[in-house]
Design a protein around this motif. Structure first.
Motif, PDB file in Angstrom:
ATOM      1  N   LYS A 178       9.964  -5.601  60.763  1.00  0.00           N
ATOM      2  CA  LYS A 178      10.142  -6.590  61.833  1.00  0.00           C
ATOM      3  C   LYS A 178      10.784  -6.020  63.090  1.00  0.00           C
ATOM      4  O   LYS A 178      10.607  -6.552  64.172  1.00  0.00           O
ATOM      5  N   ARG A 179      11.547  -4.943  62.959  1.00  0.00           N
ATOM      6  CA  ARG A 179      12.248  -4.356  64.112  1.00  0.00           C
ATOM      7  C   ARG A 179      12.151  -2.836  64.024  1.00  0.00           C
ATOM      8  O   ARG A 179      12.473  -2.251  63.000  1.00  0.00           O
ATOM      9  N   MET A 180      11.713  -2.210  65.113  1.00  0.00           N
ATOM     10  CA  MET A 180      11.500  -0.771  65.132  1.00  0.00           C
ATOM     11  C   MET A 180      12.234  -0.153  66.311  1.00  0.00           C
ATOM     12  O   MET A 180      12.127  -0.635  67.439  1.00  0.00           O
ATOM     13  N   ASP A 181      12.990   0.909  66.023  1.00  0.00           N
ATOM     14  CA  ASP A 181      13.658   1.689  67.056  1.00  0.00           C
ATOM     15  C   ASP A 181      13.004   3.060  67.104  1.00  0.00           C
ATOM     16  O   ASP A 181      12.786   3.678  66.059  1.00  0.00           O
ATOM     17  N   LEU A 182      12.692   3.543  68.304  1.00  0.00           N
ATOM     18  CA  LEU A 182      12.082   4.861  68.484  1.00  0.00           C
ATOM     19  C   LEU A 182      12.901   5.659  69.489  1.00  0.00           C
ATOM     20  O   LEU A 182      13.409   5.098  70.452  1.00  0.00           O
ATOM     21  N   THR A 183      12.979   6.983  69.243  1.00  0.00           N
ATOM     22  CA  THR A 183      13.605   7.884  70.202  1.00  0.00           C
ATOM     23  C   THR A 183      12.564   8.879  70.685  1.00  0.00           C
ATOM     24  O   THR A 183      11.493   9.003  70.105  1.00  0.00           O
ATOM     25  N   SER A 184      12.887   9.588  71.746  1.00  0.00           N
ATOM     26  CA  SER A 184      12.008  10.589  72.375  1.00  0.00           C
ATOM     27  C   SER A 184      10.684  10.000  72.829  1.00  0.00           C
ATOM     28  O   SER A 184       9.632  10.619  72.705  1.00  0.00           O
ATOM     29  N   VAL A 185      10.751   8.783  73.357  1.00  0.00           N
ATOM     30  CA  VAL A 185       9.571   8.142  73.938  1.00  0.00           C
ATOM     31  C   VAL A 185       9.419   8.649  75.367  1.00  0.00           C
ATOM     32  O   VAL A 185      10.346   8.581  76.165  1.00  0.00           O
ATOM     33  N   LYS A 186       8.258   9.185  75.670  1.00  0.00           N
ATOM     34  CA  LYS A 186       8.002   9.735  76.999  1.00  0.00           C
ATOM     35  C   LYS A 186       7.292   8.735  77.897  1.00  0.00           C
ATOM     36  O   LYS A 186       7.522   8.695  79.088  1.00  0.00           O
ATOM     37  N   GLU A 187       6.407   7.911  77.300  1.00  0.00           N
ATOM     38  CA  GLU A 187       5.632   6.971  78.112  1.00  0.00           C
ATOM     39  C   GLU A 187       5.028   5.905  77.211  1.00  0.00           C
ATOM     40  O   GLU A 187       4.593   6.190  76.106  1.00  0.00           O
ATOM     41  N   ILE A 188       4.993   4.676  77.709  1.00  0.00           N
ATOM     42  CA  ILE A 188       4.242   3.604  77.051  1.00  0.00           C
ATOM     43  C   ILE A 188       2.957   3.475  77.840  1.00  0.00           C
ATOM     44  O   ILE A 188       2.973   3.061  79.001  1.00  0.00           O
ATOM     45  N   GLU A 189       1.847   3.866  77.233  1.00  0.00           N
ATOM     46  CA  GLU A 189       0.582   3.905  77.969  1.00  0.00           C
ATOM     47  C   GLU A 189      -0.073   2.536  78.056  1.00  0.00           C
ATOM     48  O   GLU A 189      -0.667   2.209  79.070  1.00  0.00           O
ATOM     49  N   ARG A 190       0.000   1.766  76.995  1.00  0.00           N
ATOM     50  CA  ARG A 190      -0.518   0.397  77.037  1.00  0.00           C
ATOM     51  C   ARG A 190       0.102  -0.384  75.891  1.00  0.00           C
ATOM     52  O   ARG A 190       0.516   0.191  74.889  1.00  0.00           O
ATOM     53  N   PHE A 191       0.168  -1.690  76.074  1.00  0.00           N
ATOM     54  CA  PHE A 191       0.714  -2.519  75.009  1.00  0.00           C
ATOM     55  C   PHE A 191       0.276  -3.962  75.181  1.00  0.00           C
ATOM     56  O   PHE A 191      -0.020  -4.413  76.282  1.00  0.00           O
ATOM     57  N   ASP A 192       0.202  -4.627  74.071  1.00  0.00           N
ATOM     58  CA  ASP A 192       0.020  -6.071  74.026  1.00  0.00           C
ATOM     59  C   ASP A 192       0.648  -6.556  72.728  1.00  0.00           C
ATOM     60  O   ASP A 192       1.346  -5.794  72.063  1.00  0.00           O
TER      61      ASP A 192
END
Length: 99
Positions: A25-39
């Protein structure tokens, strides 16, 4: 960066890629460089370890820190998939140009 769990606190070295998923239900991410697309059903995120596709339902961004590369999502996570071709392809292109 520190992560608090029920027991000790863990320190994550800068630049390491980490995913923490709680009850799908909940996600944490590190070292994200770019969010290219989302919905609400899919996120395409470029990380230090390659392109990451996150699929689910009612997905939404809860927290985003662009400077630190931190992303927190909530929703019903169904799948995670890394596409390393993107990472390899960019290295091959650079190698062809400057090789």
């Amino acid at each position: 960066m520190q992560i608090q769990t029920d027991s000790p606190t863990y320190t994550i070295p800068s630049g390491d890629h980490l995913i923490s998923l709680r009850n799908r239900k909940r996600m944490d991410l590190t070292s994200v460089k770019e969010i290219e697309r989302f919905d609400q059903e899919e996120f395409s995120v470029r990380t230090s370890q390659g392109q990451l596709q996150i699929k689910g339902e009612d997905l939404r961004i809860v927290h985003l820190d662009v400077d630190k590369g931190l992303l927190t999502l909530e929703g019903n996570v169904r799948s995670l998939n890394y596409d390393e071709d993107d990472k390899i392809g960019s290295k091959n292109l650079l190698h062809k140009l400057f090789g």
